[in-house]
Design an enzyme around this catalytic site. Structure first.
Site, short mmCIF file in Angstrom:
data_model
loop_
_atom_site.label_atom_id
_atom_site.label_comp_id
_atom_site.label_asym_id
_atom_site.label_seq_id
_atom_site.Cartn_x
_atom_site.Cartn_y
_atom_site.Cartn_z
N GLY A 126 1.08 -1.06 4.06
CA GLY A 126 0.40 -2.32 3.79
C GLY A 126 0.93 -3.39 4.73
O GLY A 126 2.14 -3.49 4.94
N ASN B 58 -4.99 -10.44 17.02
CA ASN B 58 -5.03 -9.55 18.17
C ASN B 58 -6.33 -9.81 18.93
O ASN B 58 -7.15 -10.64 18.53
CB ASN B 58 -4.85 -8.08 17.78
N ALA C 36 3.62 -5.66 2.99
CA ALA C 36 4.93 -5.02 2.81
C ALA C 36 5.62 -4.81 4.15
O ALA C 36 6.83 -5.06 4.28
CB ALA C 36 4.76 -3.69 2.08
N ASN C 37 4.88 -4.37 5.16
CA ASN C 37 5.47 -4.16 6.48
C ASN C 37 6.06 -5.46 7.04
O ASN C 37 7.16 -5.47 7.59
CB ASN C 37 4.42 -3.63 7.46
N ASN D 143 0.83 -1.21 0.00
CA ASN D 143 0.00 0.00 0.00
C ASN D 143 0.86 1.26 0.00
O ASN D 143 1.98 1.25 0.50
CB ASN D 143 -0.90 0.04 1.24
N ASP E 100 2.75 -5.69 12.74
CA ASP E 100 3.48 -6.26 11.61
C ASP E 100 4.94 -6.50 11.97
O ASP E 100 5.53 -7.51 11.58
CB ASP E 100 3.39 -5.32 10.40
N ASP F 281 3.60 6.32 17.29
CA ASP F 281 2.76 5.86 16.18
C ASP F 281 2.74 4.34 16.22
O ASP F 281 3.77 3.69 16.07
CB ASP F 281 3.32 6.37 14.85
N LEU G 138 -2.04 -8.74 22.63
CA LEU G 138 -2.93 -7.94 23.47
C LEU G 138 -2.47 -6.49 23.59
O LEU G 138 -2.73 -5.82 24.59
CB LEU G 138 -3.01 -8.58 24.86
#
Length: 297
Positions: free
Chosen positions: A38, A180, A41-42, A10, A244, A238, A213
């Protein structure tokens, strides 16, 4: 062992905002970035930065081929990425608030163009004991799982973003399921962590489970074996690529036969470092950074 990651690519349009935009509201952003993102990709970048061989299988709009360069620079093999002339690249509109929470609008684009031929040609290069990694931002997930299972490859799946279609996939053929807490609740119908673990083990008795978690940490579950690792306490800026990063570093550690407890701690450290920087791909740390971080904990 190599990982063949059938994943999204992405272009992330990231806006720093004081709060998530409300209906009818026009909101000014204090910063804007256009960067590689994305989940696919990550996770490929995280695997490569964790010194694991990774082949990314996916698609991107031809005019955006430059966004593949950060993947190559990280060490990702991009031979199975196809450039589409008539489809826009996948992209995301991401709002990031001062407390590091994010809100994302996702457009699939070229990520939804993976063909059966694309799947089989990529898997033809896989060797015994290699891994296939998937997320829920591309099409052909059922085909990839079935074809990888036929070849006796290990299969890891992160069903994010979670949708009802995930429940129809042959999840019993997975080697590793990574979810998650929110995804696990949607998948099992349970809300308490202990009940979620019981339900996942009952539904997928031969599959290893990673239940993340967030700030609370992560559980690894395999049959009667359960291992918990607390998350590191850091000042988050962030959280976009935290999950990922965790997946990439855990899978790399797990393949290297690192003990589960150590693999979880290693991946949690990588995730902690990721949330201390802005952006997705650019926030993913190197092995040296993770090692240095663990030495002072």
């Amino acid at each position: 062992m190599a990982v063949f990651n059938f994943g999204s690519i992405n272009i992330d349009h990231v806006y720093s905002v004081p709060h998530f935009v409300q209906p009818g509201e026009t909101l000014s952003s204090s910063m804007y970035q256009s960067i590689l993102g994305g989940k696919g990709a990550n996770q490929s970048v995280a695997l490569a930065k964790a010194n694991n061989q990774v082949f990314h299988v996916g698609a991107i709009g031809g005019s955006d081929r430059g966004f593949i360069e950060p993947m190559k620079e990280a060490g990702v093999n991009c031979d199975f990425i196809r450039e589409m002339s008539d489809v826009a690249s996948g992209h995301a509109i991401i709002q990031v608030t001062p407390d590091a929470e994010n809100s994302i609008i996702l457009f699939g684009g070229a990520n939804q163009t993976i063909s059966n031929e694309h799947v089989t040609s990529a898997l033809a290069a896989a060797k015994p004991n290699d891994w296939v990694l998937l997320q829920n931002e591309t099409n052909a997930i059922d085909t990839v799982i079935e074809e990888a299972h036929k070849r006796n490859l290990n299969i890891a799946f992160n069903p994010a973003p979670m949708t009802e279609s995930v429940k129809k996939l042959p999840l019993n053929k997975l080697t590793l399921l990574v979810v998650n807490e929110v995804e696990a609740k949607q998948l099992t119908g349970e809300s308490a962590v202990e009940a979620i673990k019981v339900a996942l083990k009952a539904s997928y008795p031969t599959t290893k489970i990673l239940l993340t978690l967030g700030k609370a940490g992560v559980w690894f579950v395999e049959g009667d074996v359960e291992e918990f690792c607390a998350a590191f306490k850091v000042e988050a800026i962030d959280t976009t690529a935290a999950g990922d990063t965790f997946i990439g570093f855990f899978l790399a550690a797990y393949q290297s036969n690192m003990a589960i407890a150590e693999a979880l701690k290693y991946a949690c450290a990588a995730s902690a470092l990721a949330v201390m920087k802005t952006g997705a791909g650019p926030s993913i740390p190197s092995v040296d950074e993770v090692t240095a971080f663990l030495q002072v904990q």
